[in-house]
Design a protein around this motif. Structure first.
Motif, PDB file in Angstrom:
ATOM      1  N   CYS A  63     -22.090  26.445 -31.942  1.00 32.66           N
ATOM      2  CA  CYS A  63     -22.089  27.867 -31.444  1.00 32.66           C
ATOM      3  C   CYS A  63     -23.437  27.332 -30.951  1.00 32.66           C
ATOM      4  O   CYS A  63     -24.253  26.166 -30.253  1.00 32.66           O
ATOM      5  N   ASP A  64     -23.210  28.426 -30.088  1.00 33.05           N
ATOM      6  CA  ASP A  64     -24.427  28.026 -28.888  1.00 33.05           C
ATOM      7  C   ASP A  64     -24.598  26.729 -27.693  1.00 33.05           C
ATOM      8  O   ASP A  64     -25.357  26.334 -27.618  1.00 33.05           O
ATOM      9  N   PHE A  65     -22.835  25.697 -27.393  1.00 31.81           N
ATOM     10  CA  PHE A  65     -23.206  25.218 -27.360  1.00 31.81           C
ATOM     11  C   PHE A  65     -23.657  23.588 -27.632  1.00 31.81           C
ATOM     12  O   PHE A  65     -23.234  22.699 -27.117  1.00 31.81           O
ATOM     13  N   ASP A  66     -24.827  23.798 -29.226  1.00 38.04           N
ATOM     14  CA  ASP A  66     -25.694  22.628 -29.555  1.00 38.04           C
ATOM     15  C   ASP A  66     -25.395  22.306 -30.430  1.00 38.04           C
ATOM     16  O   ASP A  66     -26.426  21.745 -31.087  1.00 38.04           O
ATOM     17  N   HIS A  67     -25.057  23.819 -31.617  1.00 31.76           N
ATOM     18  CA  HIS A  67     -25.460  23.450 -32.656  1.00 31.76           C
ATOM     19  C   HIS A  67     -24.041  23.324 -33.063  1.00 31.76           C
ATOM     20  O   HIS A  67     -23.177  24.027 -32.794  1.00 31.76           O
ATOM     21  N   THR A  68     -23.333  22.176 -33.349  1.00 31.13           N
ATOM     22  CA  THR A  68     -21.870  21.516 -34.179  1.00 31.13           C
ATOM     23  C   THR A  68     -21.552  22.297 -35.587  1.00 31.13           C
ATOM     24  O   THR A  68     -22.790  21.115 -37.005  1.00 31.13           O
ATOM     25  N   TYR A  69     -20.290  22.801 -36.826  1.00 25.83           N
ATOM     26  CA  TYR A  69     -20.508  22.889 -37.588  1.00 25.83           C
ATOM     27  C   TYR A  69     -18.827  22.727 -38.509  1.00 25.83           C
ATOM     28  O   TYR A  69     -18.322  21.822 -37.008  1.00 25.83           O
ATOM     29  N   SER A  70     -18.623  21.418 -39.587  1.00 29.12           N
ATOM     30  CA  SER A  70     -17.501  21.400 -39.726  1.00 29.12           C
ATOM     31  C   SER A  70     -17.161  22.494 -40.726  1.00 29.12           C
ATOM     32  O   SER A  70     -15.980  22.895 -41.135  1.00 29.12           O
ATOM     33  N   SER A  71     -18.026  23.914 -40.942  1.00 34.48           N
ATOM     34  CA  SER A  71     -17.625  25.291 -41.582  1.00 34.48           C
ATOM     35  C   SER A  71     -18.282  25.762 -41.421  1.00 34.48           C
ATOM     36  O   SER A  71     -19.402  25.640 -41.198  1.00 34.48           O
ATOM     37  N   TYR A  72     -17.097  26.935 -41.320  1.00 33.16           N
ATOM     38  CA  TYR A  72     -17.882  28.403 -41.315  1.00 33.16           C
ATOM     39  C   TYR A  72     -18.869  28.468 -41.428  1.00 33.16           C
ATOM     40  O   TYR A  72     -19.421  28.938 -40.981  1.00 33.16           O
ATOM     41  N   ARG A  73     -18.874  28.770 -42.511  1.00 27.07           N
ATOM     42  CA  ARG A  73     -20.140  28.974 -43.386  1.00 27.07           C
ATOM     43  C   ARG A  73     -21.120  28.245 -43.495  1.00 27.07           C
ATOM     44  O   ARG A  73     -22.657  29.612 -43.601  1.00 27.07           O
ATOM     45  N   GLY A 114      -8.711  27.308 -33.903  1.00 27.91           N
ATOM     46  CA  GLY A 114      -9.734  26.460 -34.272  1.00 27.91           C
ATOM     47  C   GLY A 114     -10.712  28.134 -32.816  1.00 27.91           C
ATOM     48  O   GLY A 114     -11.646  27.858 -33.435  1.00 27.91           O
ATOM     49  N   ALA A 115     -10.430  28.337 -32.655  1.00 28.76           N
ATOM     50  CA  ALA A 115     -10.414  29.741 -31.412  1.00 28.76           C
ATOM     51  C   ALA A 115     -11.027  31.092 -33.442  1.00 28.76           C
ATOM     52  O   ALA A 115     -12.239  31.708 -32.748  1.00 28.76           O
ATOM     53  N   LEU A 116     -10.219  31.082 -34.368  1.00 27.65           N
ATOM     54  CA  LEU A 116     -10.634  31.776 -34.964  1.00 27.65           C
ATOM     55  C   LEU A 116     -12.010  31.529 -36.034  1.00 27.65           C
ATOM     56  O   LEU A 116     -12.340  32.223 -36.598  1.00 27.65           O
ATOM     57  N   TYR A 117     -11.211  30.052 -36.396  1.00 24.89           N
ATOM     58  CA  TYR A 117     -12.361  29.037 -36.947  1.00 24.89           C
ATOM     59  C   TYR A 117     -13.956  29.707 -36.904  1.00 24.89           C
ATOM     60  O   TYR A 117     -15.150  30.118 -36.699  1.00 24.89           O
ATOM     61  N   GLY A 118     -13.593  29.664 -34.683  1.00 23.94           N
ATOM     62  CA  GLY A 118     -15.062  29.536 -34.526  1.00 23.94           C
ATOM     63  C   GLY A 118     -15.747  31.259 -34.668  1.00 23.94           C
ATOM     64  O   GLY A 118     -16.773  31.820 -34.903  1.00 23.94           O
ATOM     65  N   VAL A 119     -15.180  32.509 -34.370  1.00 26.88           N
ATOM     66  CA  VAL A 119     -15.047  33.788 -34.111  1.00 26.88           C
ATOM     67  C   VAL A 119     -15.630  33.985 -36.065  1.00 26.88           C
ATOM     68  O   VAL A 119     -16.111  34.714 -36.068  1.00 26.88           O
ATOM     69  N   CYS A 120     -14.973  33.902 -37.268  1.00 26.15           N
ATOM     70  CA  CYS A 120     -15.449  33.214 -38.632  1.00 26.15           C
ATOM     71  C   CYS A 120     -17.177  32.544 -38.974  1.00 26.15           C
ATOM     72  O   CYS A 120     -17.773  33.505 -39.261  1.00 26.15           O
TER      73      CYS A 120
END
Length: 248
Positions: A63-73, A114-120
């Motif tokens: 998210c916003d290029f520099d925040h990485t997550y393994s879960s959308y929550r 992967g794109a759908l999880y990004g939307v989530c």
């Protein structure tokens, strides 16, 4: 002496038997039980195949290029308006359904997932401001994402905006919403009363069957411009007015 064929000889060697002279019989000892052959007709021991491995997908969301997550929550507290995801592995039934709703013809279904999880992972009012005027394809993408994240905190807002977008797309397909260009009345667009908002250098013209002007207008700047297109008009021309919408 009778000759033993080579094939029979090899078979006897592999079986560990060299003929009657090589056979030795001995009685079992007191501690060695007698081995009896299984009677004919005894069913073979059934071998069960190994259980199938459950489908598993590993997701990485940025998210916003520099925040990485393994879960959308995990991304929701950040209120990010732009996230993207990648997915590897084997999809389960829910994930496959989400991809089909979003884009059933996509050749790379894991990329869509992967794109759908990004939307989530996106959340907050700013993330969904675009939804009121999206195309049917993008409506499908958002609906597919909600299959993956039905617990999304913005779900009610998203559904309301999707309803607005659905109405807009139906009106556009029906010729009740249109932009710039020349349109045949009754063919490309429907007659009726329309308005355009926040215009600059807006020109419109109604023409007859001979393409001669019936009425026209130029507005340098205005918050609102209205026009009534009649069933007898042949065409309507619009330049610089943005989008025309029907008056309710």
């Amino acid at each position: 002496m009778k000759r033993i064929p080579a094939g029979v000889l090899i078979g006897l060697v592999l079986a560990g038997c060299g003929g009657p002279a090589a056979t030795t019989h001995r009685a079992p000892s007191a501690t060695e039980p007698s081995v009896k052959a299984a009677p004919r007709g005894t069913a073979a021991v059934e071998r069960h195949p190994a259980p199938a491995v459950a489908p598993t997908v590993t997701v990485s969301i940025t998210c916003d290029f520099d925040h990485t997550y393994s879960s959308y929550r995990d991304a929701w507290p950040g209120k990010f308006a732009m996230c993207d995801g990648t997915a590897i592995g084997t999809m389960d039934a829910t994930q496959a359904k989400a991809v089909s709703v979003a884009n059933d013809a996509a050749p790379d279904r894991l990329r869509v997932l992967g794109a759908l999880y990004g939307v989530c992972a996106e959340s907050g009012a700013d993330a969904w401001s675009f939804l009121s005027l999206v195309t049917p394809d993008l409506v499908g993408v958002v609906r597919g994402a909600l299959i993956l994240c039905p617990d999304h905190p913005d779900r009610n807002l998203i559904n309301k905006l999707l309803a607005v977008a659905g109405k807009h797309n139906r009106q556009e397909a029906d010729g009740r919403i249109f932009g710039e260009g020349e349109f045949r009345v009754g063919h490309d667009i429907k007659p009726g009363s329309y308005y355009a908002e926040d215009v600059e250098n807006c020109f419109w013209e109604r023409t007859d069957v001979n393409r001669k002007p019936i009425a026209d207008n130029f507005t340098e700047r205005a918050k609102l411009v209205r026009v009534t297109i009649r069933p007898s008009d042949y065409s309507f021309i619009s330049e610089g007015c943005g989008q025309w919408q029907p008056q309710s």
